[in-house]
Design a protein around this motif. Structure first.
Motif, PDB file in Angstrom:
ATOM      1  N   ALA A 164       0.831  -1.208   0.000  1.00 34.35           N
ATOM      2  CA  ALA A 164       0.000   0.000   0.000  1.00 34.35           C
ATOM      3  C   ALA A 164       0.866   1.260   0.000  1.00 34.35           C
ATOM      4  N   LEU A 165       1.943   1.246   0.773  1.00 35.51           N
ATOM      5  CA  LEU A 165       2.818   2.417   0.861  1.00 35.51           C
ATOM      6  C   LEU A 165       3.586   2.638  -0.434  1.00 35.51           C
ATOM      7  N   ARG A 166       3.843   1.595  -1.176  1.00 32.24           N
ATOM      8  CA  ARG A 166       4.535   1.747  -2.462  1.00 32.24           C
ATOM      9  C   ARG A 166       3.701   2.574  -3.437  1.00 32.24           C
ATOM     10  N   GLY A 167       2.386   2.580  -3.249  1.00 34.60           N
ATOM     11  CA  GLY A 167       1.519   3.314  -4.147  1.00 34.60           C
ATOM     12  C   GLY A 167       1.195   4.723  -3.698  1.00 34.60           C
ATOM     13  N   ILE A 168       1.851   5.209  -2.636  1.00 34.83           N
ATOM     14  CA  ILE A 168       1.564   6.540  -2.091  1.00 34.83           C
ATOM     15  C   ILE A 168       2.818   7.408  -2.171  1.00 34.83           C
ATOM     16  N   VAL A 169       2.682   8.601  -2.701  1.00 35.56           N
ATOM     17  CA  VAL A 169       3.842   9.496  -2.819  1.00 35.56           C
ATOM     18  C   VAL A 169       4.192  10.075  -1.452  1.00 35.56           C
ATOM     19  N   VAL A 170       5.453  10.371  -1.258  1.00 33.13           N
ATOM     20  CA  VAL A 170       5.936  10.879   0.024  1.00 33.13           C
ATOM     21  C   VAL A 170       5.268  12.191   0.400  1.00 33.13           C
ATOM     22  N   GLN A 219       0.993   3.785  13.228  1.00 32.04           N
ATOM     23  CA  GLN A 219       0.371   4.885  12.493  1.00 32.04           C
ATOM     24  C   GLN A 219       0.006   4.517  11.060  1.00 32.04           C
ATOM     25  N   ALA A 220       0.529   3.418  10.557  1.00 38.25           N
ATOM     26  CA  ALA A 220       0.498   3.148   9.124  1.00 38.25           C
ATOM     27  C   ALA A 220      -0.907   3.089   8.545  1.00 38.25           C
ATOM     28  N   GLU A 221      -1.802   2.321   9.155  1.00 41.74           N
ATOM     29  CA  GLU A 221      -3.135   2.129   8.573  1.00 41.74           C
ATOM     30  C   GLU A 221      -3.880   3.457   8.457  1.00 41.74           C
ATOM     31  N   GLU A 222      -3.867   4.237   9.533  1.00 44.44           N
ATOM     32  CA  GLU A 222      -4.553   5.528   9.514  1.00 44.44           C
ATOM     33  C   GLU A 222      -3.923   6.472   8.497  1.00 44.44           C
ATOM     34  N   LEU A 223      -2.609   6.444   8.410  1.00 39.46           N
ATOM     35  CA  LEU A 223      -1.892   7.327   7.482  1.00 39.46           C
ATOM     36  C   LEU A 223      -2.161   6.942   6.030  1.00 39.46           C
ATOM     37  N   ILE A 224      -2.213   5.656   5.747  1.00 40.31           N
ATOM     38  CA  ILE A 224      -2.516   5.192   4.393  1.00 40.31           C
ATOM     39  C   ILE A 224      -3.907   5.667   3.970  1.00 40.31           C
ATOM     40  N   THR A 225      -4.872   5.549   4.878  1.00 41.91           N
ATOM     41  CA  THR A 225      -6.237   6.002   4.584  1.00 41.91           C
ATOM     42  C   THR A 225      -6.270   7.502   4.301  1.00 41.91           C
ATOM     43  N   ALA A 250      -3.767   9.513   3.384  1.00 37.04           N
ATOM     44  CA  ALA A 250      -3.020   9.874   2.182  1.00 37.04           C
ATOM     45  C   ALA A 250      -3.786   9.492   0.918  1.00 37.04           C
ATOM     46  N   THR A 251      -4.547   8.404   0.986  1.00 33.86           N
ATOM     47  CA  THR A 251      -5.382   8.013  -0.152  1.00 33.86           C
ATOM     48  C   THR A 251      -6.448   9.068  -0.424  1.00 33.86           C
ATOM     49  N   LYS A 252      -7.023   9.627   0.637  1.00 35.36           N
ATOM     50  CA  LYS A 252      -8.010  10.705   0.487  1.00 35.36           C
ATOM     51  C   LYS A 252      -7.356  11.954  -0.095  1.00 35.36           C
ATOM     52  N   THR A 253      -6.131  12.249   0.309  1.00 33.29           N
ATOM     53  CA  THR A 253      -5.405  13.393  -0.245  1.00 33.29           C
ATOM     54  C   THR A 253      -5.196  13.218  -1.747  1.00 33.29           C
ATOM     55  N   ALA A 254      -4.835  12.023  -2.156  1.00 38.82           N
ATOM     56  CA  ALA A 254      -4.626  11.761  -3.583  1.00 38.82           C
ATOM     57  C   ALA A 254      -5.922  11.953  -4.366  1.00 38.82           C
ATOM     58  N   ALA A 255      -7.038  11.483  -3.800  1.00 43.02           N
ATOM     59  CA  ALA A 255      -8.332  11.637  -4.472  1.00 43.02           C
ATOM     60  C   ALA A 255      -8.711  13.110  -4.585  1.00 43.02           C
ATOM     61  N   MET A 256      -8.455  13.885  -3.541  1.00 43.95           N
ATOM     62  CA  MET A 256      -8.748  15.312  -3.566  1.00 43.95           C
ATOM     63  C   MET A 256      -7.929  16.021  -4.646  1.00 43.95           C
ATOM     64  N   GLU A 257      -6.659  15.652  -4.752  1.00 41.75           N
ATOM     65  CA  GLU A 257      -5.801  16.274  -5.765  1.00 41.75           C
ATOM     66  C   GLU A 257      -6.237  15.881  -7.179  1.00 41.75           C
ATOM     67  N   ASP A 258      -6.741  14.667  -7.342  1.00 40.09           N
ATOM     68  CA  ASP A 258      -7.260  14.261  -8.654  1.00 40.09           C
ATOM     69  C   ASP A 258      -8.452  15.130  -9.051  1.00 40.09           C
TER      70      ASP A 258
END
Length: 221
Positions: free
Chosen positions: A22-28, A180-186, A188-196
């Motif tokens: 999951a983290l491999r698919g999220i930008v820093v 922290q990982a699970e909450e952070l992944i969720t 960051a995924t929302k951030t990516a959707a917002m930017e899209d």
């Protein structure tokens, strides 16, 4: 009786592959935004080409310019570990080079993060082995110790605990606890959707855009 010059603790547990994938698919940058812009390693440069770095921190604290404990760490690492070295920011001597990189690869180490210098940079580029370092220098290290393994370290202004998750890309590196990982992944995924959504709005070519208004309107601009 003087204290031992070495502290060597057990290797941290490797995080399950689902989280790593999951983290491999999220930008820093998206992870950083959701860490309140307070976390993150600063001042290191990417030595490799483009491969993403994701893994668990295997920490080493060395005397500046000395890599003796890195040699010990290499034999203790498991697949999925990231070698994280607090070298005090000293850049007069390279703490790792091609030979250490090749051995680390065989051990399954997924990358290096060093608050210190490296050398043999062509080898890192050719292998595209993730490596972030303070500087590049040709001079080799000392091998006298002392040092510590799997203790809290500081790298580029960030305190890193053994086992912390490390994620690095072209924008830099962040670290955070496994908890922290699970909450952070969720988040960051929302951030990516917002930017899209914003990208789609930009594509419409209109001068007035909701994402700009949201920032400017509270200031009367």
């Amino acid at each position: 009786m003087s204290a031992s010059p070495y502290v060597i603790n057990q290797a941290p547990v490797i995080t399950p592959g689902k989280t790593i994938d999951a983290l491999r698919g999220i930008v820093v940058s998206h992870l950083s935004d959701n860490l309140n812009r307070l976390s993150g390693i600063q001042g290191l440069q990417r030595i490799h080409h483009s491969k993403k770095l994701v893994g668990n921190a295997f920490t080493v604290k060395t005397r500046p310019g000395d890599n003796l404990l890195i040699y010990k760490a290499l034999k203790m690492m498991s697949p999925g570990h990231v070698l994280v070295v607090d070298g005090g920011g000293e850049t007069s001597n390279a703490l790792v080079g091609e030979l250490i990189m090749l051995y680390a690869q065989q051990r399954g180490c997924v990358g290096f993060v060093l608050d210190a210098a490296v050398r043999d940079t062509a080898a890192f580029y050719t292998a595209d082995f993730p490596c972030y370092a303070r500087a590049i220098v040709h001079r080799g290290p000392f091998k006298n110790g002392p040092g510590q393994i799997n203790v809290p370290v500081t790298v580029g202004g960030q305190v890193i605990q053994p086992g912390d998750l490390i994620v690095g890309d072209e924008d830099g590196i962040v670290s955070f606890s496994v908890e922290q990982a699970e909450e952070l992944i969720t988040a960051a995924t929302k951030t990516a959707a917002m930017e899209d959504t914003i990208k789609a709005e930009i594509a419409n070519g209109k001068l007035e855009q909701a994402w700009l208004t949201k920032v400017l309107q509270p200031y009367g601009l």
